[in-house]
Design a protein around this motif. Sequence first.
Motif, PDB file in Angstrom:
ATOM      1  N   LEU B  67       9.920   8.640  -5.465  1.00  0.00           N
ATOM      2  CA  LEU B  67       9.722   7.225  -5.738  1.00  0.00           C
ATOM      3  C   LEU B  67      10.609   6.343  -4.841  1.00  0.00           C
ATOM      4  CD1 LEU B  67       9.588   6.006  -9.348  1.00  0.00           C
ATOM      5  CD2 LEU B  67      10.983   4.817  -7.699  1.00  0.00           C
ATOM      6  N   GLY B  68       9.985   5.410  -4.168  1.00  0.00           N
ATOM      7  CA  GLY B  68      10.754   4.509  -3.309  1.00  0.00           C
ATOM      8  C   GLY B  68      11.327   5.173  -2.076  1.00  0.00           C
ATOM      9  N   SER B  69      10.640   6.212  -1.550  1.00  0.00           N
ATOM     10  CA  SER B  69      11.191   6.927  -0.389  1.00  0.00           C
ATOM     11  C   SER B  69      10.809   6.264   0.924  1.00  0.00           C
ATOM     12  CB  SER B  69      10.704   8.374  -0.397  1.00  0.00           C
ATOM     13  OG  SER B  69       9.294   8.423  -0.511  1.00  0.00           O
ATOM     14  N   GLY B  70      10.007   5.225   0.863  1.00  0.00           N
ATOM     15  CA  GLY B  70       9.562   4.586   2.092  1.00  0.00           C
ATOM     16  C   GLY B  70      10.354   3.326   2.404  1.00  0.00           C
ATOM     17  N   ASN B  71       9.615   2.272   2.769  1.00  0.00           N
ATOM     18  CA  ASN B  71      10.280   1.080   3.308  1.00  0.00           C
ATOM     19  C   ASN B  71      11.080   0.290   2.276  1.00  0.00           C
ATOM     20  OD1 ASN B  71       9.168   1.746   5.732  1.00  0.00           O
ATOM     21  ND2 ASN B  71       7.433   0.370   5.534  1.00  0.00           N
ATOM     22  N   ILE B  72      10.813   0.503   0.982  1.00  0.00           N
ATOM     23  CA  ILE B  72      11.592  -0.220  -0.027  1.00  0.00           C
ATOM     24  C   ILE B  72      13.060   0.202   0.057  1.00  0.00           C
ATOM     25  CG2 ILE B  72      11.176   1.451  -1.881  1.00  0.00           C
ATOM     26  CD1 ILE B  72      11.225  -2.326  -2.425  1.00  0.00           C
ATOM     27  N   GLY B  73      13.327   1.387   0.580  1.00  0.00           N
ATOM     28  CA  GLY B  73      14.710   1.818   0.740  1.00  0.00           C
ATOM     29  C   GLY B  73      15.195   1.755   2.167  1.00  0.00           C
ATOM     30  N   ARG B  74      14.416   1.132   3.069  1.00  0.00           N
ATOM     31  CA  ARG B  74      14.762   1.189   4.484  1.00  0.00           C
ATOM     32  C   ARG B  74      14.745  -0.189   5.142  1.00  0.00           C
ATOM     33  NH1 ARG B  74      14.102   6.681   5.519  1.00  0.00           N
ATOM     34  NH2 ARG B  74      14.536   6.414   7.700  1.00  0.00           N
ATOM     35  N   ASN B  75      14.903  -1.241   4.368  1.00  0.00           N
ATOM     36  CA  ASN B  75      14.750  -2.581   4.942  1.00  0.00           C
ATOM     37  C   ASN B  75      16.105  -3.291   4.996  1.00  0.00           C
ATOM     38  OD1 ASN B  75      15.086  -4.061   2.278  1.00  0.00           O
ATOM     39  ND2 ASN B  75      13.492  -2.594   1.824  1.00  0.00           N
ATOM     40  N   THR B  76      16.077  -4.576   5.375  1.00  0.00           N
ATOM     41  CA  THR B  76      17.330  -5.328   5.455  1.00  0.00           C
ATOM     42  C   THR B  76      17.498  -6.273   4.260  1.00  0.00           C
ATOM     43  OG1 THR B  76      16.203  -6.776   7.018  1.00  0.00           O
ATOM     44  CG2 THR B  76      17.743  -5.198   7.926  1.00  0.00           C
ATOM     45  N   THR B  77      16.738  -6.057   3.206  1.00  0.00           N
ATOM     46  CA  THR B  77      16.923  -6.630   1.859  1.00  0.00           C
ATOM     47  C   THR B  77      16.867  -8.154   1.782  1.00  0.00           C
ATOM     48  OG1 THR B  77      19.335  -6.916   1.745  1.00  0.00           O
ATOM     49  CG2 THR B  77      18.505  -4.699   1.413  1.00  0.00           C
ATOM     50  N   ILE B  78      16.244  -8.807   2.764  1.00  0.00           N
ATOM     51  CA  ILE B  78      16.247 -10.276   2.787  1.00  0.00           C
ATOM     52  C   ILE B  78      15.062 -10.819   1.986  1.00  0.00           C
ATOM     53  CG2 ILE B  78      16.036 -12.299   4.278  1.00  0.00           C
ATOM     54  CD1 ILE B  78      17.294 -10.489   6.512  1.00  0.00           C
ATOM     55  N   ILE B  79      15.315 -11.854   1.175  1.00  0.00           N
ATOM     56  CA  ILE B  79      14.226 -12.574   0.522  1.00  0.00           C
ATOM     57  C   ILE B  79      14.255 -14.027   0.992  1.00  0.00           C
ATOM     58  CG2 ILE B  79      14.189 -11.064  -1.489  1.00  0.00           C
ATOM     59  CD1 ILE B  79      15.639 -13.295  -3.038  1.00  0.00           C
ATOM     60  N   ARG B  80      13.085 -14.607   1.161  1.00  0.00           N
ATOM     61  CA  ARG B  80      12.990 -15.976   1.657  1.00  0.00           C
ATOM     62  C   ARG B  80      11.550 -16.448   1.487  1.00  0.00           C
ATOM     63  NH1 ARG B  80      10.615 -15.562   6.881  1.00  0.00           N
ATOM     64  NH2 ARG B  80      10.594 -13.424   7.608  1.00  0.00           N
ATOM     65  N   ALA B  81      11.354 -17.755   1.547  1.00  0.00           N
ATOM     66  CA  ALA B  81      10.000 -18.320   1.546  1.00  0.00           C
ATOM     67  C   ALA B  81       9.992 -19.445   2.564  1.00  0.00           C
ATOM     68  CB  ALA B  81       9.623 -18.822   0.162  1.00  0.00           C
ATOM     69  N   ASN B  82      10.143 -19.100   3.834  1.00  0.00           N
ATOM     70  CA  ASN B  82      10.201 -20.133   4.874  1.00  0.00           C
ATOM     71  C   ASN B  82       9.095 -19.953   5.897  1.00  0.00           C
ATOM     72  OD1 ASN B  82      11.191 -17.844   6.006  1.00  0.00           O
ATOM     73  ND2 ASN B  82      13.148 -18.685   6.649  1.00  0.00           N
ATOM     74  N   TYR B  83       7.876 -19.825   5.379  1.00  0.00           N
ATOM     75  CA  TYR B  83       6.709 -19.698   6.250  1.00  0.00           C
ATOM     76  C   TYR B  83       6.105 -21.071   6.526  1.00  0.00           C
ATOM     77  CZ  TYR B  83       6.812 -14.647   6.020  1.00  0.00           C
ATOM     78  OH  TYR B  83       7.168 -13.333   6.160  1.00  0.00           O
ATOM     79  N   ALA B 360      -2.090  -3.905   2.476  1.00  0.00           N
ATOM     80  CA  ALA B 360      -1.467  -3.340   3.684  1.00  0.00           C
ATOM     81  C   ALA B 360      -1.173  -4.451   4.677  1.00  0.00           C
ATOM     82  CB  ALA B 360      -2.398  -2.312   4.313  1.00  0.00           C
ATOM     83  N   GLY B 361      -0.593  -4.069   5.808  1.00  0.00           N
ATOM     84  CA  GLY B 361      -0.390  -5.001   6.915  1.00  0.00           C
ATOM     85  C   GLY B 361       0.805  -5.913   6.738  1.00  0.00           C
ATOM     86  N   TRP B 362       1.877  -5.407   6.134  1.00  0.00           N
ATOM     87  CA  TRP B 362       3.008  -6.276   5.803  1.00  0.00           C
ATOM     88  C   TRP B 362       3.969  -6.505   6.959  1.00  0.00           C
ATOM     89  CZ3 TRP B 362       2.653  -9.274   1.779  1.00  0.00           C
ATOM     90  CH2 TRP B 362       1.704  -8.932   0.831  1.00  0.00           C
ATOM     91  N   CYS B 363       3.746  -5.786   8.071  1.00  0.00           N
ATOM     92  CA  CYS B 363       4.597  -5.976   9.258  1.00  0.00           C
ATOM     93  C   CYS B 363       6.076  -5.875   8.886  1.00  0.00           C
ATOM     94  CB  CYS B 363       4.267  -7.300   9.935  1.00  0.00           C
ATOM     95  SG  CYS B 363       2.529  -7.427  10.388  1.00  0.00           S
ATOM     96  N   TYR B 364       6.893  -6.817   9.401  1.00  0.00           N
ATOM     97  CA  TYR B 364       8.320  -6.751   9.111  1.00  0.00           C
ATOM     98  C   TYR B 364       8.636  -7.236   7.697  1.00  0.00           C
ATOM     99  CZ  TYR B 364       8.854  -7.284  14.206  1.00  0.00           C
ATOM    100  OH  TYR B 364       8.789  -7.170  15.543  1.00  0.00           O
ATOM    101  N   GLY B 365       7.673  -7.917   7.057  1.00  0.00           N
ATOM    102  CA  GLY B 365       8.031  -8.793   5.940  1.00  0.00           C
ATOM    103  C   GLY B 365       7.672  -8.296   4.569  1.00  0.00           C
ATOM    104  N   GLY B 366       7.539  -6.997   4.393  1.00  0.00           N
ATOM    105  CA  GLY B 366       7.057  -6.498   3.117  1.00  0.00           C
ATOM    106  C   GLY B 366       8.038  -6.633   1.974  1.00  0.00           C
ATOM    107  N   PHE B 367       9.333  -6.536   2.245  1.00  0.00           N
ATOM    108  CA  PHE B 367      10.289  -6.486   1.139  1.00  0.00           C
ATOM    109  C   PHE B 367      10.297  -7.778   0.336  1.00  0.00           C
ATOM    110  CE2 PHE B 367      14.511  -7.137  -0.694  1.00  0.00           C
ATOM    111  CZ  PHE B 367      14.495  -6.098  -1.602  1.00  0.00           C
TER     112      PHE B 367
END
Lengths: 109, 416
Positions: B67-83, B360-367
């Motif tokens: 569980l959670g062996s993919g990108n959820i444990g491999r990112n830079t943990t940033i949250i934002r809404a600046n699109y 799918a298709g979350w690119c850099y921004g999935g977290f």
Amino acid sequence: MLILHCPYCGTDADETELAPGGEAHLKRFGPGSQDADFEAYLFARENPMGVHFERWRHANGCGKWFHAARCTTTLEVFGTYSAQTLDPPQEIRDAITAKRPGWRWRDFA
Amino acid sequence: MGYSAFKVFWQGLTGNKGWQPAWREPDPRPQYDIIIIGGGGHGLATAYYLAKEFGVRNVAVVEKGWLGSGNIGRNTTIIRANYLLPGNQPFYELSLKLWENLEQDFNYNAMVSQRSILNLIHSDPQRDAFARRANAMRLSGADSELLGPDEIRALCPFLDFDNARFPIQGALRQKRGGTVRHDAVAWGYARGADMHGVDIIQNCEVTGIDITDGVCTGVQTTRGPIRAKKVAMCAAGSSGRVAALADMRLPIESHVLQAFVTEGLKPTLPGVITFGAGHFYVSQSDKGGLVFGGDIDGYNTYAQRGNLPVVEDVCEGGMAIMPMIGRARLLRGWGGVMDMSMDGSPFIDKTGTQGLYVNAGWCYGGFKATPASGYCYAHLLAKDQPHEVATQFRLDRFRRGAPIDEKGVGAQPNLH
């Protein structure tokens, strides 16, 4: 460092000399084709886990486009070849078969 | 079992012997209403909201690894809404709102820390562009403000303000942005989904998707066939492989994105900082390490490791805005496999097969998108209608000539 042999100028080029160009051997569907075919040609990608045929440009070298066969899991390079071909040449396929028996990618086996 | 400060205190006094596993490890049942392929952040969030918000509890999450062996444990943990674009920004604002209430909602400490995000401005045109973005953010209800160099000097005196090439002239700040303890997000959603009756089945690889007469009827797995009314693909970097099981090709390529962390330092960075003239973003973890990253390596790969030229490129970006980072020793670097879409924006949609859905298709921004992605996917799965903030994440948008070209952040943002 990924190192590819440029089949045009004969240099073993570091990836800093090269520009990746995405999936190779896309069949072009142009004017007059079905919308679905045109869309697939522009956007849909095989994105295989394993053997991948791809385009590279020797951008900071001789400037030519060429093709490479590479494994997307091990980053192993099976060979590079001229871009002036529609299909991977037999010696590239043989090199892949020697290391990945039974591999398949699209219709190339 | 609910968690509370009292419980932590009591367990501390009694030798921590009373804790229970946070979720069950059930065997797959022969049939479910919905099967979610992929037990990462988005898949677990989808299961959680399906059960909690939409009342669909006969759900299984099947995960190839743990569980959670993919990108959820491999990112830079940033949250934002600046699109910027209307197809994106309301979605990410919903996500930020869900982050803000997440820990109370699933009763798990995810260490959501709204320590702000600064997008640095280095030129006049960039200030204009960021002013426009700041206004677009406010239209969706998000917060945004433009700072001048003096305000940034007070916040971050260590930045290279008078850099000859990229002087820092200001910044776009979102105070509600920040960081989250990424693993805890997966664990919290898993526990919450499990408590609502969702079966989380680990070490269960999907080997086939059963389709009869254009209708999806279930999946084949390494732990036997499972039938389902609806099958939801949610496999991030492996989306192409899962879609291939249903004879689909997606407008997605898998690329590796690297991230790095330095040795632990005393509190230094007030929040997340991004470089406006290159691709570099940095924050400080609660342990003290500077967590930073930059660009993808640029060629297709499923290897969760990258190459050295990008390491150099990212570190150059860091040195360009905060030269003091050169004095910190690099502790670790790692790579995650990104599902890079052709326009940099994701897909939450039905497919051409009835009962088969794609996320799918979350690119850099999935977290940062994890809560809203789960919520909107659950909405689509439960009601067969897209959520109002996710109506543009369609699989056919390229054919319709309606890509969401948010600053061209994809691998090949419609330019190939």
